[in-house]
Design a protein around this motif. Structure first.
Motif, PDB file in Angstrom:
ATOM      1  N   ALA A 121       5.371 -19.377  -2.499  1.00 34.01           N
ATOM      2  CA  ALA A 121       4.968 -18.286  -1.789  1.00 34.01           C
ATOM      3  C   ALA A 121       3.855 -17.311  -2.056  1.00 34.01           C
ATOM      4  O   ALA A 121       3.745 -17.290  -3.579  1.00 34.01           O
ATOM      5  CB  ALA A 121       6.278 -17.796  -1.668  1.00 34.01           C
ATOM      6  N   PRO A 122       3.434 -16.444  -1.510  1.00 36.41           N
ATOM      7  CA  PRO A 122       2.489 -15.475  -1.962  1.00 36.41           C
ATOM      8  C   PRO A 122       3.314 -14.433  -2.749  1.00 36.41           C
ATOM      9  O   PRO A 122       4.398 -14.346  -2.749  1.00 36.41           O
ATOM     10  CB  PRO A 122       2.281 -14.681  -0.905  1.00 36.41           C
ATOM     11  N   PRO A 123       2.537 -14.012  -4.002  1.00 36.62           N
ATOM     12  CA  PRO A 123       3.222 -13.217  -5.110  1.00 36.62           C
ATOM     13  C   PRO A 123       3.946 -11.953  -4.923  1.00 36.62           C
ATOM     14  O   PRO A 123       3.504 -11.292  -3.765  1.00 36.62           O
ATOM     15  CB  PRO A 123       2.041 -13.074  -6.112  1.00 36.62           C
ATOM     16  N   CYS A 124       4.910 -11.715  -5.509  1.00 34.39           N
ATOM     17  CA  CYS A 124       5.669 -10.424  -5.259  1.00 34.39           C
ATOM     18  C   CYS A 124       5.010  -9.237  -5.931  1.00 34.39           C
ATOM     19  O   CYS A 124       4.920  -9.080  -7.160  1.00 34.39           O
ATOM     20  CB  CYS A 124       7.143 -10.693  -5.834  1.00 34.39           C
ATOM     21  N   TYR A 125       4.440  -8.252  -5.081  1.00 36.90           N
ATOM     22  CA  TYR A 125       3.788  -7.231  -5.560  1.00 36.90           C
ATOM     23  C   TYR A 125       4.524  -6.108  -6.161  1.00 36.90           C
ATOM     24  O   TYR A 125       4.326  -5.590  -7.060  1.00 36.90           O
ATOM     25  CB  TYR A 125       2.820  -6.573  -4.706  1.00 36.90           C
ATOM     26  N   ALA A 126       5.911  -6.103  -5.799  1.00 34.82           N
ATOM     27  CA  ALA A 126       6.959  -5.330  -6.382  1.00 34.82           C
ATOM     28  C   ALA A 126       7.345  -5.643  -7.565  1.00 34.82           C
ATOM     29  O   ALA A 126       7.641  -4.743  -8.405  1.00 34.82           O
ATOM     30  CB  ALA A 126       8.234  -5.146  -5.414  1.00 34.82           C
ATOM     31  N   GLU A 127       7.103  -6.581  -8.227  1.00 32.37           N
ATOM     32  CA  GLU A 127       7.200  -6.900  -9.505  1.00 32.37           C
ATOM     33  C   GLU A 127       6.270  -6.184 -10.400  1.00 32.37           C
ATOM     34  O   GLU A 127       6.462  -6.187 -11.587  1.00 32.37           O
ATOM     35  CB  GLU A 127       7.303  -8.467  -9.651  1.00 32.37           C
ATOM     36  N   ARG A 128       4.949  -5.781  -9.749  1.00 28.46           N
ATOM     37  CA  ARG A 128       4.123  -4.981 -10.594  1.00 28.46           C
ATOM     38  C   ARG A 128       4.292  -3.534 -10.014  1.00 28.46           C
ATOM     39  O   ARG A 128       4.477  -2.341 -11.068  1.00 28.46           O
ATOM     40  CB  ARG A 128       2.678  -5.440 -10.260  1.00 28.46           C
ATOM     41  N   ALA A 171      -9.671  -6.522   9.321  1.00 26.19           N
ATOM     42  CA  ALA A 171      -8.653  -7.605   9.483  1.00 26.19           C
ATOM     43  C   ALA A 171      -7.767  -7.896   8.238  1.00 26.19           C
ATOM     44  O   ALA A 171      -6.616  -8.347   8.404  1.00 26.19           O
ATOM     45  CB  ALA A 171      -9.286  -8.765  10.050  1.00 26.19           C
ATOM     46  N   ARG A 172      -8.302  -7.757   7.139  1.00 22.79           N
ATOM     47  CA  ARG A 172      -7.625  -8.316   5.949  1.00 22.79           C
ATOM     48  C   ARG A 172      -6.187  -7.142   5.522  1.00 22.79           C
ATOM     49  O   ARG A 172      -5.375  -7.629   5.135  1.00 22.79           O
ATOM     50  CB  ARG A 172      -8.568  -8.543   4.652  1.00 22.79           C
ATOM     51  N   ARG A 173      -6.878  -5.960   6.037  1.00 28.29           N
ATOM     52  CA  ARG A 173      -5.846  -4.879   5.828  1.00 28.29           C
ATOM     53  C   ARG A 173      -4.445  -5.063   6.609  1.00 28.29           C
ATOM     54  O   ARG A 173      -3.472  -4.806   6.386  1.00 28.29           O
ATOM     55  CB  ARG A 173      -6.360  -3.341   5.835  1.00 28.29           C
ATOM     56  N   THR A 174      -4.887  -5.589   8.045  1.00 29.95           N
ATOM     57  CA  THR A 174      -3.712  -5.856   8.748  1.00 29.95           C
ATOM     58  C   THR A 174      -2.965  -6.817   8.401  1.00 29.95           C
ATOM     59  O   THR A 174      -1.752  -6.930   8.403  1.00 29.95           O
ATOM     60  CB  THR A 174      -4.328  -6.424  10.150  1.00 29.95           C
ATOM     61  N   ILE A 175      -3.392  -8.179   7.706  1.00 31.61           N
ATOM     62  CA  ILE A 175      -2.784  -8.991   7.145  1.00 31.61           C
ATOM     63  C   ILE A 175      -1.875  -8.568   5.883  1.00 31.61           C
ATOM     64  O   ILE A 175      -0.830  -8.811   5.662  1.00 31.61           O
ATOM     65  CB  ILE A 175      -3.563 -10.295   6.772  1.00 31.61           C
ATOM     66  N   GLY A 176      -2.584  -7.492   5.271  1.00 33.47           N
ATOM     67  CA  GLY A 176      -1.817  -6.857   4.102  1.00 33.47           C
ATOM     68  C   GLY A 176      -0.650  -6.163   4.750  1.00 33.47           C
ATOM     69  O   GLY A 176       0.359  -6.100   3.858  1.00 33.47           O
ATOM     70  N   ILE A 177      -0.541  -5.674   5.976  1.00 29.33           N
ATOM     71  CA  ILE A 177       0.754  -4.908   6.060  1.00 29.33           C
ATOM     72  C   ILE A 177       1.879  -6.146   6.421  1.00 29.33           C
ATOM     73  O   ILE A 177       2.992  -5.983   6.026  1.00 29.33           O
ATOM     74  CB  ILE A 177       0.650  -4.360   7.650  1.00 29.33           C
ATOM     75  N   LEU A 178       1.390  -7.280   6.709  1.00 30.52           N
ATOM     76  CA  LEU A 178       2.386  -8.337   6.953  1.00 30.52           C
ATOM     77  C   LEU A 178       2.988  -8.795   5.362  1.00 30.52           C
ATOM     78  O   LEU A 178       4.065  -8.739   5.172  1.00 30.52           O
ATOM     79  CB  LEU A 178       1.769  -9.648   7.490  1.00 30.52           C
ATOM     80  N   TRP A 179       2.008  -8.786   4.279  1.00 33.15           N
ATOM     81  CA  TRP A 179       2.543  -9.022   2.996  1.00 33.15           C
ATOM     82  C   TRP A 179       3.406  -7.845   2.604  1.00 33.15           C
ATOM     83  O   TRP A 179       4.118  -8.216   1.688  1.00 33.15           O
ATOM     84  CB  TRP A 179       1.471  -9.178   2.337  1.00 33.15           C
ATOM     85  N   ASP A 180       3.005  -6.629   2.846  1.00 32.35           N
ATOM     86  CA  ASP A 180       3.858  -5.696   2.507  1.00 32.35           C
ATOM     87  C   ASP A 180       5.242  -5.982   2.612  1.00 32.35           C
ATOM     88  O   ASP A 180       6.125  -5.537   1.718  1.00 32.35           O
ATOM     89  CB  ASP A 180       3.591  -4.320   3.320  1.00 32.35           C
ATOM     90  N   VAL A 181       5.591  -6.629   3.840  1.00 31.77           N
ATOM     91  CA  VAL A 181       7.085  -6.901   3.992  1.00 31.77           C
ATOM     92  C   VAL A 181       7.511  -8.212   3.557  1.00 31.77           C
ATOM     93  O   VAL A 181       8.528  -8.226   2.631  1.00 31.77           O
ATOM     94  CB  VAL A 181       7.393  -6.873   5.524  1.00 31.77           C
ATOM     95  N   GLY A 182       6.680  -9.031   3.737  1.00 30.85           N
ATOM     96  CA  GLY A 182       6.899 -10.290   3.173  1.00 30.85           C
ATOM     97  C   GLY A 182       7.006 -10.727   1.743  1.00 30.85           C
ATOM     98  O   GLY A 182       7.699 -11.755   1.282  1.00 30.85           O
ATOM     99  N   THR A 183       6.098  -9.919   1.022  1.00 31.04           N
ATOM    100  CA  THR A 183       6.057 -10.425  -0.359  1.00 31.04           C
ATOM    101  C   THR A 183       6.761  -9.186  -1.279  1.00 31.04           C
ATOM    102  O   THR A 183       6.201  -8.942  -2.526  1.00 31.04           O
ATOM    103  CB  THR A 183       4.545 -10.512  -0.742  1.00 31.04           C
ATOM    104  N   PHE A 184       7.458  -8.327  -0.482  1.00 33.32           N
ATOM    105  CA  PHE A 184       8.024  -7.386  -1.488  1.00 33.32           C
ATOM    106  C   PHE A 184       9.149  -8.103  -2.124  1.00 33.32           C
ATOM    107  O   PHE A 184       9.227  -7.621  -3.469  1.00 33.32           O
ATOM    108  CB  PHE A 184       8.907  -6.139  -0.488  1.00 33.32           C
ATOM    109  N   TYR A 191       0.078 -10.680 -10.986  1.00 32.85           N
ATOM    110  CA  TYR A 191       0.626  -9.802 -10.311  1.00 32.85           C
ATOM    111  C   TYR A 191       2.066  -9.372 -10.904  1.00 32.85           C
ATOM    112  O   TYR A 191       2.444  -8.276 -10.567  1.00 32.85           O
ATOM    113  CB  TYR A 191       0.430 -10.060  -8.898  1.00 32.85           C
ATOM    114  N   GLU A 192       2.606 -10.486 -11.248  1.00 29.99           N
ATOM    115  CA  GLU A 192       3.947 -10.363 -11.509  1.00 29.99           C
ATOM    116  C   GLU A 192       4.375 -10.590 -13.009  1.00 29.99           C
ATOM    117  O   GLU A 192       5.803 -10.354 -13.208  1.00 29.99           O
ATOM    118  CB  GLU A 192       4.966 -11.578 -10.934  1.00 29.99           C
ATOM    119  N   SER A 193       3.719 -10.399 -13.851  1.00 31.37           N
ATOM    120  CA  SER A 193       3.825 -10.629 -15.337  1.00 31.37           C
ATOM    121  C   SER A 193       4.195  -9.318 -16.001  1.00 31.37           C
ATOM    122  O   SER A 193       4.469  -9.169 -17.095  1.00 31.37           O
ATOM    123  CB  SER A 193       2.645 -11.354 -15.988  1.00 31.37           C
TER     124      SER A 193
END
Length: 767
Positions: free
Chosen positions: A586-593, A564-577, A174-176
């Motif tokens: 920590a969970p990977p940073c999706y913004a680095e992709r 339910a996984r999409r609901t958790i995805g909303i949490l990751w939207d903010v937390g893993t930016f 995800y981050e490379s």
């Protein structure tokens, strides 16, 4: 997003990609057909946050994600290089303590509760047939305490290995992605902790002279730091396991004597201490370097530091497995002192972090900054609290399960000692924390009801001259009042973090002073106090265990249920930016992709077609859009218009992350792009205005938009219109108006044949 079921992927892969309508797939090759309206592209990154079922397992990494957020919450600090460095070091040390805490909790369960206490107690091991080969009554090869500990050490060691593997794998997946190459290099120090969110007094002025932090070439490529932190945290985890295994064997050799020389245990202990000091130095030594894209790797460090820790763990296992015929396990392992010191160290680090943050805020106060600059320390406290709840919940539940009908540590039919006393004290303060939360929650409920009543006349006046409908007015006013609760989140965080810090300190003092669980410590203090202590302990133990079960059950449901996984995805939207700057697990940073994806597409498209481009983003997509625009070369930014709607860019990010989305960076973004519009609603609990208007500049905000569009039934809208809140901004006529206005403001197409208009829209896919 595209309003058409027939779509085609333009570029990208199954994880994140850009899509167009099928009929627009090759619009550049047929400019005559597409000159009257913009060509829409949609960027979908849902595969980075709510993709397959393994994302549900990321819930177990929640404390690591929260402490990583604390790194990015520091106040604006232009010119305070040393203070910024110290802030980063303290957050990284708190993050390291969380790794040690969760590894120690795994050791407590596997080594102490299972291998030492239950397997060493016939009354407990008889209930668990799978422990038969470890039972001291069997007299087998594994029955010696040291060998049981050596075997049980594989469980926490496997946990550390899994965390290392996930961190390494998610980086590769995800981050490379390397950010966009450009020659518009930011001006400033190559400092690992420097704040570049605002220009200093001697910095050059003018468009593109100084980029804010999110526009620096190395911001979205933290490979070197993540690799260093991963090596240090992995080593710390293995060293924690080695210390737990070696401590019991070394203590027996010192007190009871035996065939194993004492010097062997002392040498292993010295090696563990030395390795721990090296890991701490690695964590403190270097932060992020953002001025350039640092592609180097500290190969020797990331190889030899974890490797040395594994060697020490192997030596500790061999040392513990050495035959000691007269050794018997009784009581519990001496882990209580370690947990107390760990909790005390976390409290000291959080207080020091708060002191540094307060000093930074006093130097550059910004009125809307969360908790007067103390948002980062407050969130770091919550991370420590989450780590304590997870570790205590696992230990308490496993102890109750092993003890059957007894109550561990209470002497009422108990056959094992149970977990460390501190964990019981921490469980006892949870009911007190919940009682403290009742007051602010009730205050918010009452305030929201009053606000809704106060907004009633304003709602009716807004939709006048339509006849009033009390029920309709109440719904709209209640929605608007509820949306304002988002702005009260800092107060709740302040109460919870302060109570967590104070009650946690009280638990440490209580455990250290009496050395017994609260129920036993209150014996002789009177029936009322004794009953209250026992009730607090039992209730807290039940709550902490029940909460952990709900936590695991939620992850299991998300693993099987895509919704339910999409609901958790909303949490990751903010937390893993944000990039992993404090905790590598920590969970990977999706913004680095995602940010390099968007920046590369915009830069390549404008360079190839020389056409007009509007990038629009909804909700978290607006944050990605702004970050991608910051990454563009200055000349390209002047060719781009920005349209945001339902955007948390100031309401959440500007308040909680002022160094990166504060007034100065947002004003600079407004001045660097050709034009920017922001749409918002009063009924939206997430989006809000950007608030960068000045006397010379009216700003970018348009709102609050009407929601609902019609109060009652009209000829154009004969059925009742829904209250949209955070969704369906594109259904509002204001969206089309502002998009057309931005395209017109960008000016006519550059005189060049066969060049279409274009629009790139950033946001989450609904699928």
């Amino acid at each position: 997003m595209l309003g058409d079921p027939r779509t085609v992927r333009v570029t990208g892969d199954a994880t994140a990609a850009l899509y167009r309508r099928t009929e627009d797939a090759h619009a550049e090759e047929h400019p005559g057909k597409h000159r009257d309206e913009p060509i829409a592209e949609a960027y979908c990154w849902s595969g980075l946050t709510s993709g397959n079922g393994s994302r549900a397992l990321w819930l177990l990494l929640l404390p690591f994600m929260v402490v990583n957020l604390a790194h990015w919450m520091r106040p604006t600090a232009a010119g305070r290089t040393r203070a910024v460095r110290l802030y980063g070091v303290l957050v990284r040390l708190v993050a390291l303590s969380l790794t040690v805490l969760l590894t120690a909790a795994a050791c407590e369960v596997a080594l102490d509760l299972v291998a030492w206490q239950c397997a060493g107690t016939p009354a407990c091991s008889e209930r668990r047939s799978w422990l038969g080969f470890l039972s001291s009554e069997q007299g087998g090869w594994w029955s010696q305490p040291g060998r049981r500990l050596a075997l049980a050490a594989s469980v926490p060691a496997a946990l550390v290995t899994l965390l290392w593997y996930l961190s390494n794998r998610t980086w590769s997946a995800y981050e490379s992605q390397r950010p966009l190459d450009d020659t518009d290099v930011a001006i400033g120090e190559d400092d690992p902790g420097a704040d570049h969110s605002a220009p200093g007094p001697n910095a050059p002025r003018g468009p593109g002279a100084v980029r804010p932090a999110l526009g620096r070439p190395g911001f979205w490529y933290g490979r070197r730091l993540v690799a260093r932190l991963r090596a240090a945290h992995t080593a710390a985890g293995f060293l924690t396991v080695a210390a737990c295994v070696n401590a019991a064997a070394a203590r027996h050799d010192r007190t009871a004597g035996g065939p194993v020389p004492e010097v062997l245990g002392a040498a292993i202990t010295a090696g563990i201490v030395l390795g721990a000091l090296v890991a701490v130095r690695v964590v403190c030594r270097r932060g992020r370097s953002e001025r350039i894209r640092d592609t180097r790797l500290d190969g020797a460090l990331i190889t030899y530091l974890p490797g040395s820790a594994v060697v020490l763990l192997a030596l500790a296992v061999v040392h513990a497995a050495w035959s000691r015929p007269g050794w018997e396990s009784s009581g519990s392992l001496p882990g209580d002192t370690a947990f107390r010191l760990l909790a005390l160290g976390q409290a000291v680090l959080v207080v020091a972090l708060a002191s540094v943050a307060a000093g930074l805020y006093r130097r550059n106060p910004e009125p809307r900054t969360t908790l007067y600059g103390l948002g980062g320390p407050a969130v770091a406290t919550l991370a420590c609290g989450l780590g304590g709840v997870m570790s205590g919940g696992v230990a308490q539940r496993v102890a109750d399960w092993l003890d059957g009908p007894g109550t561990p540590g209470m002497g009422r039919g108990a056959v094992i000692e149970g977990p460390p006393v501190l964990l019981s004290w921490q469980a006892s303060v949870i009911p007190v924390l919940l009682l403290l939360l009742i007051v602010p929650v009730l205050h918010l409920v009452v305030r929201t009801a009053r606000t809704a009543r106060r907004l009633g006349p304003a709602v009716e006046a807004e939709y006048a001259p339509e006849p009033p409908d009390p029920a309709r007015t109440r719904r709209i006013a209640r929605t608007r009042a509820t949306a304002e609760l988002t702005d009260s989140a800092p107060g709740i965080v302040a109460v919870v973090s302060a109570a967590t810090l104070l009650l946690g300190a009280a638990a440490v003092v209580g455990a250290w002073a009496c050395g017994e669980v609260p129920g036993l410590a209150a014996d002789g203090a009177g029936p009322l106090v004794e009953s209250a202590a026992e009730a607090a302990q039992s209730t807290g133990s039940w709550l902490i265990g029940f909460g952990f079960i709900l936590f695991v059950a939620g992850g299991r449901r998300a693993y099987r249920d895509p919704s339910a996984r999409r609901t958790i995805g909303i949490l990751w939207d903010v937390g893993t930016f944000w990039p992993r700057a404090a905790h590598p697990f920590a969970p990977p940073c999706y913004a680095e992709r995602a940010v390099p994806d968007l920046a590369s597409r915009m830069s390549a498209w404008t360079a190839t077609t020389r056409g007009r481009l509007v990038i629009s983003g909804h909700s978290q997509g607006s944050v990605l859009a702004a970050s991608a625009v910051w990454q563009l070369p200055a000349a390209t930014r002047r060719q781009v218009a920005l349209l945001t709607y339902g955007s948390p860019i100031e309401r959440l990010y500007g308040r909680w992350f002022p160094a990166y989305f504060g007034p100065v960076p947002l004003l600079g973004l407004h001045r660097s792009v050709h034009c920017w519009r922001n749409l918002w609603r009063a009924t939206d609990p997430i989006g809000g205005p950007v608030r960068i208007a000045t006397d010379q500049d009216p700003g970018v905000d348009r709102g609050p938009l009407k929601d609902p569009l019609a109060y009652g039934r009209t000829t154009r809208l004969p059925l009742p219109e829904p209250i949209l809140g955070h969704s369906d901004y594109q259904a509002d006529p204001a969206f089309a108006e502002e998009r057309a206005a931005l395209l017109a403001e960008l000016g006519p197409l550059v005189p060049r044949q066969a060049e279409p208009d274009a629009q790139t829209r950033s946001g989450r896919s609904s699928g």
